[in-house]
Enzyme design. Sequence first.
Site, PDB file in Angstrom:
ATOM      1  CE1 TYR A 141      45.537  46.549  33.502  1.00 11.47           C
ATOM      2  CE2 TYR A 141      47.505  46.303  34.860  1.00 11.47           C
ATOM      3  CZ  TYR A 141      46.172  46.052  34.629  1.00 11.47           C
ATOM      4  OH  TYR A 141      45.457  45.298  35.533  1.00 11.47           O
TER       5      TYR A 141
ATOM      6  CG  HIS B  94      52.618  40.504  40.939  1.00 14.24           C
ATOM      7  ND1 HIS B  94      52.346  40.655  39.594  1.00 14.24           N
ATOM      8  CD2 HIS B  94      53.250  39.315  41.046  1.00 14.24           C
ATOM      9  CE1 HIS B  94      52.783  39.594  38.931  1.00 14.24           C
ATOM     10  NE2 HIS B  94      53.333  38.780  39.795  1.00 14.24           N
TER      11      HIS B  94
ATOM     12  CE  LYS C  20      39.856  47.483  42.257  1.00 11.05           C
ATOM     13  NZ  LYS C  20      40.998  46.732  42.696  1.00 11.05           N
TER      14      LYS C  20
ATOM     15  N   PRO D  30      37.362  44.446  32.835  1.00 12.26           N
ATOM     16  CG  PRO D  30      38.292  42.988  31.283  1.00 12.26           C
ATOM     17  CD  PRO D  30      37.103  43.864  31.509  1.00 12.26           C
TER      18      PRO D  30
ATOM     19  CE1 TYR E 100      45.478  46.739  38.625  1.00 10.40           C
ATOM     20  CE2 TYR E 100      46.731  45.554  40.292  1.00 10.40           C
ATOM     21  CZ  TYR E 100      46.215  45.639  39.006  1.00 10.40           C
ATOM     22  OH  TYR E 100      46.444  44.620  38.104  1.00 10.40           O
TER      23      TYR E 100
END
Length: 393
Positions: free
Chosen positions: A201, A72, A297, A293, A384
């Site tokens: 998100y 991704h 991580k 979550p 990220y």
Amino acid sequence: MKTQVAIIGAGPSGLLLGQLLHKRGIDNVVLERRSPDYVLSRIRAGVLEHGFVDLMREAGVTEHMEREGHIHDGFSILFNGRRERIDLKGLTGGHTVMIYGQTEVTRDLMAARAASGAPSFYEAENVALHDIDSGHPRVTFRKDGRELSLECDYIAGCDGFHGPSRQAIPHDVIREYERVYPFGWLGLLSDTHPVEDELIYVSHPRGFALCSMRSPTRSRYYVQVPLTEKVEDWSDERFWGELRARLPADVADKLETGPSLEKSIAPLRSFVVEPMQHGRLFLVGDAAHIVPPTGAKGLNLAASDVYTLYKLLCKAYFEDRPEMLRRYSEICLRRIWKAERFSWWMTSVLHRFDHDPFSERIQQAEAAYCISTVAARTSIAENYVGLPYEIIE
């Protein structure tokens, strides 16, 4: 029995450490209190940092991951109806993440260990650690009605938050830092096509939502719920309806629904213990730290612990520098606290809290800033995809 490294816990961190050590010729034994089927039944994260993927390559366990994992390049954040894509690859100089479920990671590592012939004891009962602050630690356990003792040079506690490893450290030696959040994630796994090719998100007045996936035909979705909720009160129909209500119309219209394969509620917490070692015991992964979550991580932090301990053990055995192991906690915690900060930040910006009006406006301003400036999006992207592992010399 005798070995060089006793590994407590056959989750992905314990198995990955065992595989890396085995390839370098360092003897190790894995002890796990659950059965292999139980370990594989745990539904966990599926976003792997590039550092984790590289470590799996070093362990020689990538055949299925390279074939079935999905790279991704970015993900989307929605706040107040505005959508912004975080271009991971473009903002980080080419770094990406891989979508590959933790269950599949564990399955691959189990198969590699079985093929290697390295010893593993599943359904090991009454695991206890002894003499960890001496030069000759040992682990006792019961297996098939027999009381067994495993002598070793070092112990790696990869046995999670509730395992015996952290409990073996005297309470006056360690300090715990914790924040418990007033909500959880209700997650549903289904054999449906993901609503989009990348994660989404969502911050919404009804609460946070996440559209994730395990494969092109298997989806994982989450909605924020109060801790008072019970999973049995959530039918599939109720879940899909609530998720659709939190998505923008163009996304909700594409949502494919179906029967749930698994449904559960996970509470959110931040937790760190310092130090992560005592004597010849080293805590790895959830035994030492937990993150919400939201920042993806948890598994990746465990992998960075594995990397650090693996490299230090190689220094001890092959360069006769056992004193290097004293740096384990110090090195790990530098990365852990950065990941804790990022996970806390993502959680605080995207979730619905019972804020006072001022705090609510601050949250909105923070979210607006983070998706509207290149500098803020770059910071999100760098965190990220994962910060580089520390070079150990």
